[in-house]
Design a protein around this motif. Sequence first.
Motif, PDB file in Angstrom:
ATOM      1  N   TYR A 121       0.847  -1.199   0.000  1.00 13.04           N
ATOM      2  CA  TYR A 121       0.000   0.000   0.000  1.00 13.04           C
ATOM      3  C   TYR A 121       0.883   1.249   0.000  1.00 13.04           C
ATOM      4  CZ  TYR A 121      -4.323  -2.610   0.809  1.00 13.04           C
ATOM      5  OH  TYR A 121      -5.406  -3.446   0.669  1.00 13.04           O
ATOM      6  N   GLU A 122       0.586   2.166  -0.890  1.00 16.23           N
ATOM      7  CA  GLU A 122       1.445   3.337  -1.092  1.00 16.23           C
ATOM      8  C   GLU A 122       1.452   4.298   0.095  1.00 16.23           C
ATOM      9  OE1 GLU A 122      -0.142   5.159  -4.574  1.00 16.23           O
ATOM     10  OE2 GLU A 122      -2.086   5.627  -3.664  1.00 16.23           O
TER      11      GLU A 122
ATOM     12  N   GLY B  27      -9.734  -1.494  -2.087  1.00 17.76           N
ATOM     13  CA  GLY B  27      -9.494  -0.448  -3.074  1.00 17.76           C
ATOM     14  C   GLY B  27      -8.082  -0.369  -3.589  1.00 17.76           C
ATOM     15  N   ASN B  28      -7.284  -1.416  -3.384  1.00 17.05           N
ATOM     16  CA  ASN B  28      -5.883  -1.389  -3.792  1.00 17.05           C
ATOM     17  C   ASN B  28      -5.665  -2.282  -5.016  1.00 17.05           C
ATOM     18  OD1 ASN B  28      -2.991  -0.766  -3.280  1.00 17.05           O
ATOM     19  ND2 ASN B  28      -2.864  -2.960  -2.908  1.00 17.05           N
TER      20      ASN B  28
ATOM     21  N   VAL C  82      -7.114   2.698  -5.838  1.00 11.17           N
ATOM     22  CA  VAL C  82      -7.971   3.027  -6.985  1.00 11.17           C
ATOM     23  C   VAL C  82      -9.423   3.228  -6.569  1.00 11.17           C
ATOM     24  CG1 VAL C  82      -6.479   1.813  -8.621  1.00 11.17           C
ATOM     25  CG2 VAL C  82      -8.340   0.561  -7.483  1.00 11.17           C
ATOM     26  N   ALA C  83      -9.758   3.039  -5.285  1.00  6.66           N
ATOM     27  CA  ALA C  83     -11.126   3.225  -4.817  1.00  6.66           C
ATOM     28  C   ALA C  83     -11.104   3.540  -3.324  1.00  6.66           C
ATOM     29  CB  ALA C  83     -11.971   1.970  -5.081  1.00  6.66           C
TER      30      ALA C  83
ATOM     31  N   GLY D 115      -5.914   9.609   0.770  1.00  4.60           N
ATOM     32  CA  GLY D 115      -4.611   9.030   0.493  1.00  4.60           C
ATOM     33  C   GLY D 115      -3.894   9.728  -0.648  1.00  4.60           C
ATOM     34  N   ARG D 116      -2.709   9.249  -0.983  1.00  3.89           N
ATOM     35  CA  ARG D 116      -1.891   9.881  -2.024  1.00  3.89           C
ATOM     36  C   ARG D 116      -2.591   9.937  -3.375  1.00  3.89           C
ATOM     37  NH1 ARG D 116       4.214   7.353  -1.324  1.00  3.89           N
ATOM     38  NH2 ARG D 116       4.467   7.799   0.908  1.00  3.89           N
ATOM     39  N   SER D 117      -3.381   8.924  -3.680  1.00  3.50           N
ATOM     40  CA  SER D 117      -4.026   8.852  -4.989  1.00  3.50           C
ATOM     41  C   SER D 117      -5.403   9.494  -5.015  1.00  3.50           C
ATOM     42  CB  SER D 117      -4.136   7.377  -5.430  1.00  3.50           C
ATOM     43  OG  SER D 117      -2.844   6.829  -5.615  1.00  3.50           O
ATOM     44  N   GLY D 118      -5.764  10.198  -3.940  1.00  2.00           N
ATOM     45  CA  GLY D 118      -7.021  10.927  -3.929  1.00  2.00           C
ATOM     46  C   GLY D 118      -8.228  10.117  -3.531  1.00  2.00           C
TER      47      GLY D 118
END
Length: 296
Positions: free
Chosen positions: A58-59, A75-76, A82-83, A134-137
Amino acid sequence: MPTRPVPLHLGSVAGIEPGHEFLNRLDVKAAGLHRDSVKGIASLKGNPAEAIVLSGGYEDDLDLGSVILYTGEGGNQEGRQVADQQLQGGNLALQLSFEQQTPVRVIRKVWQGKTPFYQYAGLYLVTRSAAQMGRSGHLIWQFRLEMIAAESALDSATTLVQEPAVAYEPTPRQLALTNRLVRDTRLMRIVKELYDFSCQVCAARLPTPSGPYAEAAHIRGLGGPHHGPDKLDNLLCLCPNHHLTFDRGSWSVNDDGTLRGQPGRLTLAPAHEVNPLHLHYHRRRIYQPHSAPTLF
């Protein structure tokens, strides 16, 4: 014939000490450390989490050894969020670990060259829980875990020096004997119930899907250099914000219950006597009126 689920097992596993190594996840499962060979969070529905595996998948994870920021499940996709994540499954189990202050076994995936293995890191407590971007929004559930171990490890949680994130490389090994601090979760539950899970400073009572939430704060810390006792007269019931700022020394309490560093007075239940010696220690050794604490 369906197999019966393994009974709930919180805490340490007999015969397995921190540093014990395993070739793969199947061996970790066979040893009784984790009930699943794939999932990161081990839990039974409706109960606190038993264990987690740190694998670098996980980032938003951050592993500082005695302190871990652990991203919940869901969501990973291939290491990228991604979710949005939901407060269910393993995430809800870690939330219950946070609220009930039950120990969580931590297992790390460690790389030796191109070959990974797994290492048992020991018992941790979930000390913070937050839903955040998170980092990816995407919305993630992130949990802060602190090692229940030697006093030096507990102390490092308040003065962190950030290291490169999520490298999971082998570290130099040295045989050491440690004394473990075991918190009395029964007393922590009692002090919360005395105040109906409401903060003694601001009266905040935080609702959650699993019930009201508050934190038990030690006036004089258990770990070195404070060496405070794990007793009811050394505990306060606080909301997360006042717990954090109290531990960081932004405010303190006078013997008459008035606050130092901010206006107000400490609420005291008739059955709760706070030891003035612990208050004096906090004012003299921890209180720093100009400190600027952060959440994580």
